[in-house]
Design a protein around this motif. Structure first.
Motif, PDB file in Angstrom:
ATOM      1  N   LEU A 131      29.673 -32.001  28.642  1.00 35.69           N
ATOM      2  CA  LEU A 131      30.750 -31.458  29.456  1.00 35.69           C
ATOM      3  C   LEU A 131      30.211 -30.736  30.686  1.00 35.69           C
ATOM      4  O   LEU A 131      30.801 -30.808  31.768  1.00 35.69           O
ATOM      5  CB  LEU A 131      31.580 -30.499  28.601  1.00 35.69           C
ATOM      6  N   LEU A 132      29.078 -30.060  30.531  1.00 40.44           N
ATOM      7  CA  LEU A 132      28.485 -29.295  31.633  1.00 40.44           C
ATOM      8  C   LEU A 132      27.541 -30.134  32.481  1.00 40.44           C
ATOM      9  O   LEU A 132      27.017 -29.645  33.485  1.00 40.44           O
ATOM     10  CB  LEU A 132      27.726 -28.089  31.072  1.00 40.44           C
ATOM     11  N   VAL A 137      16.272 -30.203  29.741  1.00 32.97           N
ATOM     12  CA  VAL A 137      15.776 -28.835  29.611  1.00 32.97           C
ATOM     13  C   VAL A 137      16.937 -27.867  29.389  1.00 32.97           C
ATOM     14  O   VAL A 137      16.904 -26.996  28.511  1.00 32.97           O
ATOM     15  CB  VAL A 137      14.960 -28.426  30.846  1.00 32.97           C
ATOM     16  N   GLN A 138      17.983 -28.015  30.189  1.00 35.21           N
ATOM     17  CA  GLN A 138      19.138 -27.127  30.075  1.00 35.21           C
ATOM     18  C   GLN A 138      19.847 -27.320  28.739  1.00 35.21           C
ATOM     19  O   GLN A 138      20.301 -26.347  28.118  1.00 35.21           O
ATOM     20  CB  GLN A 138      20.091 -27.394  31.244  1.00 35.21           C
ATOM     21  N   ILE A 203      22.980 -22.955  33.979  1.00 36.11           N
ATOM     22  CA  ILE A 203      24.035 -23.169  32.972  1.00 36.11           C
ATOM     23  C   ILE A 203      25.241 -22.290  33.267  1.00 36.11           C
ATOM     24  O   ILE A 203      26.397 -22.734  33.154  1.00 36.11           O
ATOM     25  CB  ILE A 203      23.487 -22.888  31.566  1.00 36.11           C
ATOM     26  N   GLN A 204      24.988 -21.052  33.686  1.00 34.71           N
ATOM     27  CA  GLN A 204      26.092 -20.147  34.021  1.00 34.71           C
ATOM     28  C   GLN A 204      26.909 -20.691  35.191  1.00 34.71           C
ATOM     29  O   GLN A 204      28.146 -20.589  35.200  1.00 34.71           O
ATOM     30  CB  GLN A 204      25.555 -18.753  34.355  1.00 34.71           C
ATOM     31  N   ARG A 205      26.243 -21.283  36.163  1.00 34.17           N
ATOM     32  CA  ARG A 205      26.979 -21.850  37.310  1.00 34.17           C
ATOM     33  C   ARG A 205      27.806 -23.054  36.886  1.00 34.17           C
ATOM     34  O   ARG A 205      28.934 -23.242  37.367  1.00 34.17           O
ATOM     35  CB  ARG A 205      25.997 -22.231  38.414  1.00 34.17           C
ATOM     36  N   GLN A 206      27.262 -23.861  35.981  1.00 30.74           N
ATOM     37  CA  GLN A 206      28.027 -25.003  35.482  1.00 30.74           C
ATOM     38  C   GLN A 206      29.235 -24.540  34.679  1.00 30.74           C
ATOM     39  O   GLN A 206      30.304 -25.173  34.724  1.00 30.74           O
ATOM     40  CB  GLN A 206      27.127 -25.890  34.619  1.00 30.74           C
ATOM     41  N   LEU A 207      29.070 -23.446  33.967  1.00 30.21           N
ATOM     42  CA  LEU A 207      30.216 -22.867  33.252  1.00 30.21           C
ATOM     43  C   LEU A 207      31.297 -22.418  34.230  1.00 30.21           C
ATOM     44  O   LEU A 207      32.494 -22.560  33.956  1.00 30.21           O
ATOM     45  CB  LEU A 207      29.759 -21.685  32.397  1.00 30.21           C
ATOM     46  N   ALA A 215      38.997 -25.237  32.120  1.00 28.22           N
ATOM     47  CA  ALA A 215      38.498 -25.409  30.755  1.00 28.22           C
ATOM     48  C   ALA A 215      38.549 -24.127  29.950  1.00 28.22           C
ATOM     49  O   ALA A 215      38.516 -24.159  28.715  1.00 28.22           O
ATOM     50  CB  ALA A 215      37.068 -25.950  30.787  1.00 28.22           C
ATOM     51  N   ASP A 216      38.618 -22.971  30.651  1.00 22.05           N
ATOM     52  CA  ASP A 216      38.681 -21.703  29.909  1.00 22.05           C
ATOM     53  C   ASP A 216      39.944 -21.625  29.054  1.00 22.05           C
ATOM     54  O   ASP A 216      39.987 -20.899  28.061  1.00 22.05           O
ATOM     55  CB  ASP A 216      38.611 -20.526  30.883  1.00 22.05           C
TER      56      ASP A 216
END
Length: 540
Positions: A131-132, A137-138, A203-207, A215-216
């Motif tokens: 999804l992200l 690695v991530q 990862i935080q930016r993709q969130l 999506a939240d």
């Protein structure tokens, strides 16, 4: 030829799909062997999907279907005997009788149906990485985060939980004598390898991107209970569950991941039942090519596993897309019931697609499948359903029977009325913010306060002068300068005895301070002494 009611055309454990030289039937007992509905835009795929959904529902089989354009919502309303419908029914020697089906609408965004939610933990790292759109690695770091959450009893429900957890596993260089309230969490993460701030930041930016797509609203509680998809109405008909997906399609990765999660949950939660007289649930996956676009091998392996094994759970999966080549061969091989609408062959690529589609059918010596695919009219299809021994029948050219419910979308007023009478009304409509990883981590951070000596220094203007010394003296008398050590027995007794006179003693000291300093400044400093230096004592 005898005429029968279209409503009762399904008989002897079979669903009547249409008619060519002979009737075409889909056997209910083989409905869990999965299927495929393909064809170019505007050739009748949605109508075929509705006909199949109606047949399963009439037989008491619950249905779940994604509605991309809103056209499938008409299944909830009584059909209309329009001229072309009556004409088609007449050609099949059927009498049209309008019908409608009990329907529950679902919507990830909670706007046109009941909200559909899942927890972060239920989604899992594999689907969440998809999804992200994370690299290897991530994705590895995301797996570490989930493992750390398990080892530390941190519940991941919504996106703020995942954000807080990712922040908690970032390595921190603590200053001398500084206490890290999350040291055990970071140590747990470190045991699985190095976690860099740069990777966590990505990862935080993709969130954030995912959150901006809405999506939240999908992650949280109350989470969907799959038993609500497996219901029948008071007449014993299967409930038709429709996922409103017109807005969801603007985030195709979220759409595909959500449906794959739903399939995975069905696979994991439902018991083994073997081959039943009819499926427990039939699942229609529209725009199925989105599931496979750029999917990594690990995800394709999972999809193949779910499709291959979910049959034994009594679930039939039907993919709806434009061309069979949209579906990987190893998944395509699992799809026994086929409906092929027209394809156009104007370019070499189109011609290749037609050839590929023709090769997925069992050949019929009386029919040129390649030519027929390009000649099919609207509402016509090539079909091949599994026969009694589980082998596909020879391909046949048929006219698909008309649906008995409405063809086309319903009005907002009709949708509102259906939602008001829904069997799950009120169960999912209000989000719940339970205590989970975010709250747990925040409490641990807030619980690490400054030592009493540091508090005394702050109240005394950094530890210097008369007020700082006064605070130290009072702290020594009442046992507050013991740091993190346990109080001695003598200190406990002394504090207990002196507590009753504390206010009088402090009051005298403050009064003298006020007189020495004078005015409102003295009163202000006096209050600060009581709140800052002695506040801890007076609350003990």
């Amino acid at each position: 030829m005898a005429t029968t009611e279209l409503k009762s055309g399904d008989t002897d454990g079979k669903i009547f799909i249409g008619k060519g030289d002979q009737p075409a039937w889909l056997t209910l007992a083989l409905g869990n062997r999965h299927g495929l509905v393909t064809g170019a835009t505007g050739t009748g795929k949605t109508v075929s999907l509705q006909v199949m959904a109606e047949g399963f529902a009439r037989a008491g089989v619950p249905v779940f279907a994604a509605d991309i354009k809103g056209d499938l919502s008409g299944i909830s309303e009584v059909g209309e005997g329009k001229d072309f419908i009556l004409q088609r029914a007449k050609e099949m020697a059927l009498t049209f009788q309008p019908d409608q089906f009990s329907t529950v609408f679902w919507d990830v965004f909670g706007e046109q149906g009941h909200p559909v939610r899942a927890t972060i933990s239920e989604m899992g790292p594999l689907l969440l990485a998809r999804l992200l759109d994370l690299n290897d690695v991530q994705e590895g770091v995301l797996n570490v985060a989930f493992r750390v959450a398990d080892e530390n009893g941190l519940t991941l429900l919504d996106m703020k939980d995942l954000r807080a957890l990712l922040d908690a596993i970032v390595p921190m260089t603590a200053k001398k004598d500084e206490v890290d309230p999350l040291a055990d969490v970071r140590k747990s993460a470190l045991s699985f390898g190095n976690v860099t701030k740069a990777t966590i930041g990505t990862i935080q930016r993709q969130l954030l991107v995912l959150e901006n797509q809405g999506a939240d609203k999908f992650f949280g509680e109350p989470a969907l209970e799959l038993k609500d998809f497996l219901k029948t109405d008071r007449d014993g008909r299967g409930m038709v569950n429709i996922l409103v997906a017109d807005k969801l399609m603007s985030s195709p990765r979220l759409y595909a991941t959500f449906l794959l999660w739903l399939l995975s949950e069905l696979f994991e939660e439902l018991p083994e039942v073997g081959d039943l007289p009819k499926p427990k649930l039939v699942f229609f996956f529209d725009e199925a090519h989105l599931l496979f676009n750029d999917a990594p091998k690990a995800l394709l392996d999972k999809i193949e596993q779910v499709v291959r094994l979910i049959r034994s759970k009594g679930v039939g999966v039907y993919f709806v897309t434009q061309n069979p080549i949209d579906v990987p061969d190893r998944v395509l091989a699992q799809l026994g019931n086929r409906v092929q609408h027209a394809l156009r062959a104007f370019t070499p690529r189109d011609q290749k697609a037609v050839q590929a589609a023709a090769q997925t059918f069992r050949a019929n010596p009386k029919l040129d499948t390649v030519t027929a695919i390009t000649e099919l009219g609207k509402g016509e299809a090539l079909v091949s359903f599994l026969e009694g021994n589980g082998t596909p029948a020879m391909v046949e050219r048929i006219m698909v029977r008309p649906p008995t419910a409405r063809i086309g979308p319903i009005t907002p007023e009709e949708r509102k009325a259906i939602l008001a009478a829904s069997p799950v009304k009120g169960k999912y409509d209000t989000a719940i913010d339970s205590e989970s990883a975010y709250e747990t981590l925040q409490k641990r951070i807030a619980g690490t306060a400054a030592t009493p000596a540091e508090a005394g220094d702050a109240a005394g203007g950094g530890g210097g002068g008369f007020l700082g010394q006064l605070g130290a003296i009072v702290g020594t008398i009442f046992g507050t300068n013991t740091g993190r050590n346990r109080l001695s027995t003598g200190q406990v007794i002394a504090r207990s005895v002196t507590r009753s006179v504390t206010n009088k003693v402090v009051g005298g000291i403050v009064a003298n301070v006020g007189k020495q300093i004078g005015g409102s400044l003295g009163s202000s400093i006096g209050r600060e002494i009581v709140r800052g230096t002695l506040g801890g004592i007076l609350k003990r």
